[in-house]
Structure formats: structure tokens, C-alpha cells
Write an enzyme that holds these catalytic residues in place. Structure first.
Site, mmCIF file in Angstrom:
data_model
loop_
_atom_site.group_PDB
_atom_site.id
_atom_site.type_symbol
_atom_site.label_atom_id
_atom_site.label_comp_id
_atom_site.label_asym_id
_atom_site.label_seq_id
_atom_site.Cartn_x
_atom_site.Cartn_y
_atom_site.Cartn_z
ATOM 1 C CE LYS A 58 -4.119 -1.882 2.289
ATOM 2 N NZ LYS A 58 -4.995 -1.787 3.484
ATOM 3 C CB SER A 161 -9.256 13.160 18.125
ATOM 4 O OG SER A 161 -10.010 12.490 19.108
ATOM 5 C CE1 TYR A 175 -11.412 4.954 16.482
ATOM 6 C CE2 TYR A 175 -13.409 6.165 17.027
ATOM 7 C CZ TYR A 175 -12.262 6.025 16.273
ATOM 8 O OH TYR A 175 -11.964 6.954 15.300
ATOM 9 C CE LYS A 179 -9.001 7.812 16.826
ATOM 10 N NZ LYS A 179 -7.853 8.334 16.055
#
Length: 296
Positions: A58, A161, A175, A179
Site C-alpha cells: 500500500k 482524533s 475506541y 480517542k
């Protein structure tokens, strides 16, 4: 009628090119999604760009596209396979990255991972990995390149964020926690580096059309899908452009979309209203699920 987007508006391009031309920018998570769009856009604006990611294939593909997008032949384009959770690997590659860029002016901490699951169903490894990539990855990269920014006489650090970096949503406990940690880190760092002429940026992107979103949707609990409802999905290029505009304007906090700014305002000043809205959605979901089960 054709509406000119900011990305191809001559006035916007001139201002952005003037700011970013010859800037040396390092982007983590730069081989896909928002990070890739940042790299391609910066290449078109005349910046020197290095990307960090894990998948070498990638990286190579993105590098090829970056070179096709670059404005000047002398621009430096580089890519490195680095795991942001591996401190030893970061320090081993640090000098190679700085040499390839010719220094550093802007660091964009963009690496991120989301695996939405209800806490009782969440896998321990997924929780650990989200904290390691989303939060500690930012800490590791920032600590590694901070001296170079100080030696440079200053610069800018942007932390990507999430809207869930200032609010919560069912199914995103692991998650959102990671953050929120990014936000706390950025808030403190803004003060620590104020006298070093290093500007900190904290960007809260909304739902964005990326390969990461496709992966998230494979895990997303039904209640999460229902609460999110018909929220606007932004393109990665729109989000990348808004982030770069925030860096250009030296904004500390930046979002995209007036509805998202409204949510940010309500969460900061009227959190009770946001909780009532989410509670209402949860109760509606429970009611509709109960009715469905009764009809089956």
C-alpha cells in the site's frame, strides 16, 4: 449549475500552496483513507511528504500516486513501513525518515483503528490494540520527532482524533476511550510546547468514507447502526482538505460540517441535551426490537 469545491477553487489552492509549499510533512497511517488523501493533496500543494504505514504494498502504491500528483520535480516523496506501536522500530527508522524529508516542519498523527463492539462481546486484543495504535501510537511518534521539531525552531503537530474523542456512542467504548486520550494528550502538549513555537492541532473527523469504515461496519452492533442513523458521510478528500485548512489557519480545535460543530457545542455546553437524545434513540431501539420479536 456546477459548484466549485474548495479543493479546486483557485483562491483556496493559491493560499494553501503558499503555506504548504516546501514544508516537510510526516504523516502516520498515510497509505489509505484520510492519511492517503492528505499525502496526495500535500504533494499537489508542493510539500515534501513522507508517509508511515505497515503494509509495504500500500505504501508503494500511494508513493506512486504521490509522485504523479507532485507539482515540482524537486519535491521529496518517501514511504516507510513502521509500526507506530513499536518504539524500537520507530527510533531505528527516525533518522532515515528525517534524512528522506530533509527535516520536519509538520507532523500529522493520523494512524487509527476502530473495532466497534459492545463491551461484553469485545475481544481483549481489540481493546488493547485500539489503545496502542490510536493513543500510544501518537505518543510514540510525537516523542520520537519532538527534538527534531524543536531543532527546526518550531513547527506544527496535528492529532487526528474523532467525533468520539469528545463524546460517547454505544458500541465504541474501547475506541472512544483511546480517542479521548488523544484529546487529553493534545491539550497538555499545547501548553508544554507553547514557548517552543510548536503549534498543536486537534482534529475531530466525523464518519468518513474510507476502507476503515468498511471494516468497522462488519463489527458494528445493530444499536450503534440505529443511533448513527442517517448521519452524513464525508469523503476522505473533503476531510483531508478541512484538516489541512485548520493547520494553515493554526486552529487548535477543528471539525468539518455545521452539524458536527453543533454537536461539539452541545456536548461542551449542554451535555444533558445530548444524553437525552441518545437515551431516546436507545429506548426506541429497544422498543422496536421488542415489537419485532413479538411478531416473529
Amino acid at each position: 449549475m456546477h459548484l466549485t469545491t474548495p479543493q479546486n477553487s483557485p483562491g483556496h489552492n493559491k493560499q494553501m500552496s503558499s503555506f504548504f509549499q516546501n514544508k516537510k510533512v510526516l504523516i502516520t497511517g498515510g497509505s489509505s483513507g484520510i492519511g492517503k488523501e492528505l499525502a496526495l493533496t500535500l504533494a499537489s500543494l508542493g510539500a515534501h511528504v513522507a508517509i508511515i504505514a505497515r503494509d509495504q504494498n500500500k505504501i508503494n502504491q500511494t508513493l506512486e500516486e504521490m509522485r504523479q500528483n507532485q507539482t515540482f520535480q524537486v519535491q521529496r516523496m518517501a514511504g516507510f513501513s513502521v509500526d507506530v506501536t513499536n518504539r524500537n522500530q520507530i527510533h531505528q527508522m527516525k533518522e532515515k525518515i528525517l534524512e528522506a524529508l530533509g527535516g520536519i516542519d509538520i507532523l500529522i498523527n493520523n494512524s487509527g483503528l476502530a473495532v466497534p463492539q459492545m463491551l461484553v462481546q469485545a475481544d481483549d486484543d481489540n481493546i488493547d490494540q485500539m489503545m496502542a495504535v490510536n493513543y500510544l501510537g501518537c505518543v510514540n511518534i510525537t516523542r520520537a520527532f519532538l527534538d527534531a521539531l524543536k531543532l527546526n525552531g518550531g513547527g506544527q503537530i496535528c492529532f487526528v482524533s474523532s467525533m468520539l474523542g469528545f463524546m460517547g456512542l454505544t458500541g465504541y467504548s474501547g475506541y472512544a476511550a483511546s480517542k479521548h486520550a488523544v484529546r487529553g494528550f493534545a491539550e497538555c502538549l499545547r501548553q508544554e510546547l507553547l514557548l517552543d513555537d510548536i503549534t498543536i492541532h486537534l482534529f475531530f473527523p466525523p464518519t468518513t468514507d474510507t476502507p476503515g469504515l468498511t471494516a468497522e461496519n462488519e463489527y458494528k452492533p445493530p444499536m450503534t447502526v440505529m443511533i448513527e442513523g442517517k448521519c452524513q458521510i464525508f469523503s476522505a478528500s473533503e476531510v483531508a482538505w478541512t484538516l489541512l485548512k485548520g493547520i494553515q489557519k493554526r486552529k487548535f480545535v477543528y471539525l468539518i460540517g455545521w452539524k458536527n460543530w453543533l454537536i461539539y457545542y452541545l456536548e461542551r455546553h449542554c451535555p444533558g441535551i445530548m444524553r437525552l437524545i441518545i437515551n431516546h434513540h436507545i429506548k426506541n431501539f429497544a422498543l422496536s426490537t421488542k415489537k419485532f420479536s413479538q411478531t416473529v
